[in-house]
Design a protein around this motif. Structure first.
Motif, mmCIF file in Angstrom:
data_model
loop_
_atom_site.group_PDB
_atom_site.id
_atom_site.type_symbol
_atom_site.label_atom_id
_atom_site.label_comp_id
_atom_site.label_asym_id
_atom_site.label_seq_id
_atom_site.Cartn_x
_atom_site.Cartn_y
_atom_site.Cartn_z
ATOM 1 N N ASP A 152 49.739 17.346 18.379
ATOM 2 C CA ASP A 152 49.867 18.774 18.107
ATOM 3 C C ASP A 152 51.326 19.176 18.304
ATOM 4 O O ASP A 152 51.801 19.304 19.436
ATOM 5 C CB ASP A 152 48.962 19.570 19.041
ATOM 6 N N GLU A 153 52.049 19.361 17.218
ATOM 7 C CA GLU A 153 53.482 19.629 17.294
ATOM 8 C C GLU A 153 53.795 20.926 18.027
ATOM 9 O O GLU A 153 54.745 21.001 18.813
ATOM 10 C CB GLU A 153 54.088 19.677 15.885
ATOM 11 N N ALA A 154 53.001 21.956 17.798
ATOM 12 C CA ALA A 154 53.259 23.249 18.427
ATOM 13 C C ALA A 154 53.162 23.149 19.947
ATOM 14 O O ALA A 154 54.034 23.642 20.681
ATOM 15 C CB ALA A 154 52.308 24.309 17.892
ATOM 16 N N LEU A 155 52.090 22.510 20.431
ATOM 17 C CA LEU A 155 51.919 22.376 21.879
ATOM 18 C C LEU A 155 53.013 21.510 22.492
ATOM 19 O O LEU A 155 53.594 21.860 23.527
ATOM 20 C CB LEU A 155 50.550 21.771 22.189
ATOM 21 N N GLY A 156 53.280 20.364 21.872
ATOM 22 C CA GLY A 156 54.272 19.448 22.416
ATOM 23 C C GLY A 156 55.669 20.026 22.422
ATOM 24 O O GLY A 156 56.420 19.885 23.395
ATOM 25 N N THR A 157 56.030 20.705 21.337
ATOM 26 C CA THR A 157 57.361 21.315 21.254
ATOM 27 C C THR A 157 57.532 22.384 22.314
ATOM 28 O O THR A 157 58.603 22.516 22.927
ATOM 29 C CB THR A 157 57.578 21.911 19.855
ATOM 30 N N ARG A 158 56.483 23.147 22.555
ATOM 31 C CA ARG A 158 56.553 24.204 23.571
ATOM 32 C C ARG A 158 56.849 23.621 24.952
ATOM 33 O O ARG A 158 57.682 24.161 25.698
ATOM 34 C CB ARG A 158 55.251 24.992 23.598
ATOM 35 N N VAL A 159 56.190 22.512 25.299
ATOM 36 C CA VAL A 159 56.431 21.892 26.601
ATOM 37 C C VAL A 159 57.848 21.335 26.683
ATOM 38 O O VAL A 159 58.548 21.536 27.682
ATOM 39 C CB VAL A 159 55.390 20.780 26.863
ATOM 40 N N ALA A 160 58.291 20.650 25.628
ATOM 41 C CA ALA A 160 59.650 20.096 25.631
ATOM 42 C C ALA A 160 60.696 21.197 25.734
ATOM 43 O O ALA A 160 61.679 21.072 26.481
ATOM 44 C CB ALA A 160 59.875 19.263 24.373
ATOM 45 N N ASP A 161 60.493 22.276 25.000
ATOM 46 C CA ASP A 161 61.448 23.389 25.040
ATOM 47 C C ASP A 161 61.469 24.045 26.413
ATOM 48 O O ASP A 161 62.533 24.448 26.913
ATOM 49 C CB ASP A 161 61.093 24.429 23.969
ATOM 50 N N GLU A 162 60.315 24.170 27.034
ATOM 51 C CA GLU A 162 60.232 24.756 28.378
ATOM 52 C C GLU A 162 61.008 23.909 29.385
ATOM 53 O O GLU A 162 61.752 24.430 30.223
ATOM 54 C CB GLU A 162 58.770 24.869 28.800
ATOM 55 N N ILE A 163 60.829 22.587 29.299
ATOM 56 C CA ILE A 163 61.550 21.684 30.204
ATOM 57 C C ILE A 163 63.056 21.823 30.002
ATOM 58 O O ILE A 163 63.827 21.929 30.971
ATOM 59 C CB ILE A 163 61.098 20.233 29.981
ATOM 60 N N ALA A 164 63.484 21.825 28.750
ATOM 61 C CA ALA A 164 64.916 21.948 28.451
ATOM 62 C C ALA A 164 65.467 23.285 28.940
ATOM 63 O O ALA A 164 66.582 23.358 29.469
ATOM 64 C CB ALA A 164 65.152 21.783 26.958
ATOM 65 N N ALA A 165 64.695 24.356 28.777
ATOM 66 C CA ALA A 165 65.135 25.683 29.214
ATOM 67 C C ALA A 165 65.310 25.745 30.722
ATOM 68 O O ALA A 165 66.120 26.548 31.233
ATOM 69 C CB ALA A 165 64.131 26.740 28.761
ATOM 70 N N ASN A 166 64.585 24.888 31.449
ATOM 71 C CA ASN A 166 64.694 24.850 32.904
ATOM 72 C C ASN A 166 65.684 23.804 33.398
ATOM 73 O O ASN A 166 65.717 23.482 34.591
ATOM 74 C CB ASN A 166 63.315 24.588 33.521
ATOM 75 N N GLY A 167 66.475 23.268 32.474
ATOM 76 C CA GLY A 167 67.538 22.345 32.851
ATOM 77 C C GLY A 167 67.181 20.880 32.804
ATOM 78 O O GLY A 167 68.000 20.025 33.158
ATOM 79 N N GLY A 168 65.960 20.553 32.362
ATOM 80 C CA GLY A 168 65.565 19.160 32.271
ATOM 81 C C GLY A 168 65.915 18.553 30.925
ATOM 82 O O GLY A 168 66.367 19.241 30.010
ATOM 83 N N ARG A 169 65.687 17.258 30.813
ATOM 84 C CA ARG A 169 65.948 16.541 29.563
ATOM 85 C C ARG A 169 64.611 16.139 28.947
ATOM 86 O O ARG A 169 63.875 15.332 29.519
ATOM 87 C CB ARG A 169 66.813 15.298 29.812
ATOM 88 N N ALA A 170 64.308 16.707 27.786
ATOM 89 C CA ALA A 170 63.037 16.415 27.123
ATOM 90 C C ALA A 170 63.168 16.631 25.631
ATOM 91 O O ALA A 170 63.890 17.532 25.188
ATOM 92 C CB ALA A 170 61.918 17.301 27.681
ATOM 93 N N VAL A 171 62.482 15.798 24.868
ATOM 94 C CA VAL A 171 62.400 15.970 23.421
ATOM 95 C C VAL A 171 60.947 15.763 23.007
ATOM 96 O O VAL A 171 60.196 15.023 23.659
ATOM 97 C CB VAL A 171 63.297 14.978 22.649
ATOM 98 N N PHE A 172 60.548 16.428 21.958
ATOM 99 C CA PHE A 172 59.213 16.224 21.429
ATOM 100 C C PHE A 172 59.244 15.132 20.379
ATOM 101 O O PHE A 172 60.165 15.055 19.565
ATOM 102 C CB PHE A 172 58.667 17.507 20.806
ATOM 103 N N TYR A 173 58.209 14.273 20.394
ATOM 104 C CA TYR A 173 58.068 13.238 19.367
ATOM 105 C C TYR A 173 56.597 13.171 18.990
ATOM 106 O O TYR A 173 55.743 12.891 19.838
ATOM 107 C CB TYR A 173 58.545 11.886 19.889
ATOM 108 N N ALA A 174 56.298 13.446 17.732
ATOM 109 C CA ALA A 174 54.904 13.471 17.277
ATOM 110 C C ALA A 174 54.309 12.061 17.315
ATOM 111 O O ALA A 174 54.929 11.107 16.836
ATOM 112 C CB ALA A 174 54.823 14.030 15.865
ATOM 113 N N LEU A 175 53.129 11.938 17.899
ATOM 114 C CA LEU A 175 52.485 10.635 17.987
ATOM 115 C C LEU A 175 50.970 10.797 18.038
ATOM 116 O O LEU A 175 50.428 11.455 18.919
ATOM 117 C CB LEU A 175 52.956 9.890 19.250
ATOM 118 N N ASP A 176 50.295 10.189 17.070
ATOM 119 C CA ASP A 176 48.835 10.046 17.089
ATOM 120 C C ASP A 176 48.564 8.663 17.671
ATOM 121 O O ASP A 176 48.891 7.642 17.042
ATOM 122 C CB ASP A 176 48.276 10.169 15.673
ATOM 123 N N VAL A 177 47.993 8.603 18.868
ATOM 124 C CA VAL A 177 47.873 7.324 19.571
ATOM 125 C C VAL A 177 46.921 6.358 18.886
ATOM 126 O O VAL A 177 46.895 5.164 19.226
ATOM 127 C CB VAL A 177 47.439 7.535 21.036
#
Length: 269
Positions: free
Chosen positions: A39-64
């Motif tokens: 789910d790109e929307a959910l994953g991107t939101r978490v990655a963006d939140e981490i980055a906004a708080n000073g962490g290092r995160a990127v979203f990568y779409a993956l169907d396991v």
């Protein structure tokens, strides 16, 4: 702070629930986190939140369940980061149905995500983890999310419980094989009890609908399940994430093939 400094970590199913809590904690502890989800929307939101708080995160779409997607992901990780230090196989689905009402296709759908998805992650992580610079500290670490429901049986849980039992065996087989072959990759499992996540909220509603615990009231069903836990409550995602952190970090460097229950005492009774 800094327990995962310089580590590259991939967390599957990280768009919400336990996966999101793991991603946030890993970033807080210094890791570069690849937040993966279908789910790109959910994953991107978490990655963006981490980055906004000073962490290092990127979203990568993956169907396991998609082997080609795993191959692309690991190839990208090697090219972008030179390898992978930590893989958390967290992505999973649940199914609340009686054995009689569970179709073969529904059973297989749960197995595809919860079992095949973990197998593919373990299998395709090998080249990315063995490609790590030998000078990097510690070993690579794979943490698989199983469940106490892969140990204990409850009604209306045949597919999910069976899948999580299989994850325990995947963990042990991979851990011993990697150790015997000299791979610097540890493999451990974390076994949560029922945790406050969107997936579990849906499960509780479905248990209530089916009257699994003797009531069709959602609040009473939640209370009935909590009563089965010696600590008399449901876990938070953050409580699970801290155990995953230990299993993933170099603090557990002499531990492989282990199972960490985070269950409020559930497996002891």
């Amino acid at each position: 702070m800094g327990r995962l400094d310089r580590k590259i970590a991939l967390v599957t199913g990280a768009g919400q629930g336990i996966g999101a809590a793991i991603a946030r904690l890993f970033a807080l502890e210094g890791a570069t986190v690849i937040v993966s989800d279908r789910d790109e929307a959910l994953g991107t939101r978490v990655a963006d939140e981490i980055a906004a708080n000073g962490g290092r995160a990127v979203f990568y779409a993956l169907d396991v369940t998609d082997e080609a997607a795993w191959q692309r992901t690991m190839s990208w990780l090697q090219g972008e980061y030179g390898g992978l230090d930590i893989l958390v196989n967290n992505a999973g689905v649940a199914l609340v149905k009686s054995i009689e009402d569970t179709t073969l296709e529904q059973f297989r759908d749960v197995m595809r995500v919860n079992v095949e998805g973990v197998f593919l992650g373990i299998r395709h992580a090998i080249p990315a983890m063995t490609a790590r610079d030998p000078s990097r500290s510690g070993t690579a670490s794979i943490v698989n999310l199983s469940s106490v429901l892969g140990v204990q049986g409850i009604p209306d849980n045949i597919a999910y419980g069976t899948s999580k039992a299989a994850v325990r065996q995947l963990t042990k087989c991979a851990a011993i094989e990697f150790a015997e072959r000299g791979y610097r990759i540890r493999v451990n499992a974390v076994l949560p009890a029922v945790t406050e996540t969107p997936m579990v909220s849906r499960e509780i509603e479905e248990w209530a609908e089916q009257g699994t615990f003797g009531t069709r009231d959602v609040a009473a069903t939640r209370a009935a399940f909590s009563a089965r836990v010696p600590l008399k409550r449901i876990a938070t995602p953050e409580e699970i994430a801290y155990t995953v952190l230990f299993a993933a970090s170099d603090e557990s460097s002499f531990t492989t093939a282990a199972e960490y229950p985070v269950d409020g005492g559930r497996l002891a009774v």
